[in-house]
Design a protein around this motif. Structure first.
Motif, PDB file in Angstrom:
ATOM      1  N   ASN A  35      -0.649   3.906  -8.889  1.00 38.79           N
ATOM      2  CA  ASN A  35      -1.518   2.977  -8.164  1.00 38.79           C
ATOM      3  C   ASN A  35      -2.614   3.691  -7.371  1.00 38.79           C
ATOM      4  N   ALA A  38      -7.203   1.990  -9.874  1.00 34.11           N
ATOM      5  CA  ALA A  38      -7.153   0.583 -10.281  1.00 34.11           C
ATOM      6  C   ALA A  38      -8.223   0.387 -11.349  1.00 34.11           C
ATOM      7  N   ASN A  69      -8.178   3.922  -5.810  1.00 32.80           N
ATOM      8  CA  ASN A  69      -7.460   2.956  -4.970  1.00 32.80           C
ATOM      9  C   ASN A  69      -6.759   3.712  -3.846  1.00 32.80           C
ATOM     10  N   PRO A  70      -7.352   3.733  -2.648  1.00 32.95           N
ATOM     11  CA  PRO A  70      -6.788   4.562  -1.574  1.00 32.95           C
ATOM     12  C   PRO A  70      -5.604   3.914  -0.857  1.00 32.95           C
ATOM     13  N   VAL A  71      -5.212   2.701  -1.274  1.00 29.68           N
ATOM     14  CA  VAL A  71      -4.191   1.977  -0.503  1.00 29.68           C
ATOM     15  C   VAL A  71      -2.866   2.753  -0.374  1.00 29.68           C
ATOM     16  N   VAL A  93      -3.304   5.347   2.235  1.00 29.17           N
ATOM     17  CA  VAL A  93      -3.317   4.721   3.563  1.00 29.17           C
ATOM     18  C   VAL A  93      -1.881   4.451   4.020  1.00 29.17           C
ATOM     19  N   ASP A  94      -1.025   4.020   3.073  1.00 26.67           N
ATOM     20  CA  ASP A  94       0.395   3.796   3.412  1.00 26.67           C
ATOM     21  C   ASP A  94       1.037   5.091   3.920  1.00 26.67           C
ATOM     22  N   TYR A 132      -0.523   7.703   5.172  1.00 21.38           N
ATOM     23  CA  TYR A 132      -1.182   8.006   6.448  1.00 21.38           C
ATOM     24  C   TYR A 132      -0.544   7.189   7.589  1.00 21.38           C
ATOM     25  N   ASN A 133      -0.372   5.895   7.328  1.00 24.59           N
ATOM     26  CA  ASN A 133       0.194   5.029   8.370  1.00 24.59           C
ATOM     27  C   ASN A 133       1.636   5.398   8.693  1.00 24.59           C
TER      28      ASN A 133
END
Lengths: 102, 160
Positions: A53, A56, A69-71, A74-75, A77-78
């Motif tokens: 993922n 995309a 798709n950097p999502v 980001v997860d 990172y968070n």
């Protein structure tokens, strides 16, 4: 998350992500330009990135376009870099860049 | 058909109906959308506003397509910020596709090349919003910094 780290653990795949970061939405043909491996190998790497993922895709007509798709990043990172550390990390990152540019 | 400027994908352990509700309910929006909420009656042709916590809105638009719980298309523009205005009418699409226990949420955003500042602004905002939405739906709690009382999004829009 294992998929993400496995996908990132390859220099060609990181280069493909760098290229999409520089210009989002490219076809396989565009991504093959200047890469020293076969089109088939590029497609295989893109599939691994898509499975994780990190890439995309959308079809427009007959063309398939690939997007960074950097999502999932980001997860990550968070999960490990808290909101309150951000400004200090930015300063360290800026310092590194400044020193390396000199 | 033009290719989108951005495509984001996230897999969330929920149902399409719950995800649709989270995306279209102002009180739920505020928990994961940097304290902002989308105000609309979600009918084709209706206005769409992205309201700040004080109820004001610089980001406005129109609902273009509604297919609950599969597809939502909205136009979005900002006439008040001189840096964001050149983007003109941008358009974003949410696609919800159930895959087993998960729902694949795809977000496409079309922005004209003149909208560089707009692109910079949303490319920081959307991934955080989607990540927080996933965390909220899967754990019941949004990520810190993206819920009510946080003004990250407003700051980003002003700084961009």
């Amino acid at each position: 998350m294992d998929d993400v780290f496995q996908a990132l653990a390859d220099p060609i795949r990181r280069e493909l992500l760098d290229r999409l970061f520089a210009r989002n939405g490219q076809t396989v043909s565009e991504l093959c330009v200047g890469i020293e491996i076969s089109r088939q190998a590029v497609s295989k790497h893109l599939n691994i990135l898509e499975q994780a993922n990190l890439v995309a895709t959308v079809f427009r007509g007959r063309e398939k376009y690939h997007y960074l798709n950097p999502v999932p990043i980001v997860d990550i990172y968070n999960r490990w870099i808290g909101k309150f550390q951000q400004s200090q990390l930015q300063e360290l990152s800026d310092l590194k860049r400044l020193l390396e540019e000199e | 058909m033009e290719k989108p400027s951005f495509v984001y994908v996230i897999y969330i352990a929920t149902t399409a109906e719950r995800l649709w509700e989270a995306l279209t309910t102002p009180a739920i929006n505020r928990k994961f959308w940097f304290g902002m909420q989308q105000a609309s009656d979600w009918k084709v042709g209706s206005t769409w506003r992205m309201e700040n916590s004080d109820g004001t809105a610089e980001n406005i638009g129109e609902v273009l397509e509604v297919d609950r719980p599969r597809k939502l298309v909205v136009s979005w523009w900002n006439d008040t910020d001189p840096e964001l205005r050149p983007a003109g009418r941008t358009r974003f699409t949410f696609l919800l596709q159930p895959e087993g226990e998960l729902v694949k949420l795809t977000l496409l955003h079309d922005i004209a090349p003149a909208g560089q500042a707009f692109i910079a602004s949303i490319s920081e905002g959307w991934p955080q919003i989607l990540s927080s939405l996933k965390t909220m739906l899967e754990t019941g709690e949004p990520l810190p910094g993206t819920s009510e009382g946080s003004s990250c999004k407003e700051r980003q829009l002003k700084n961009s």
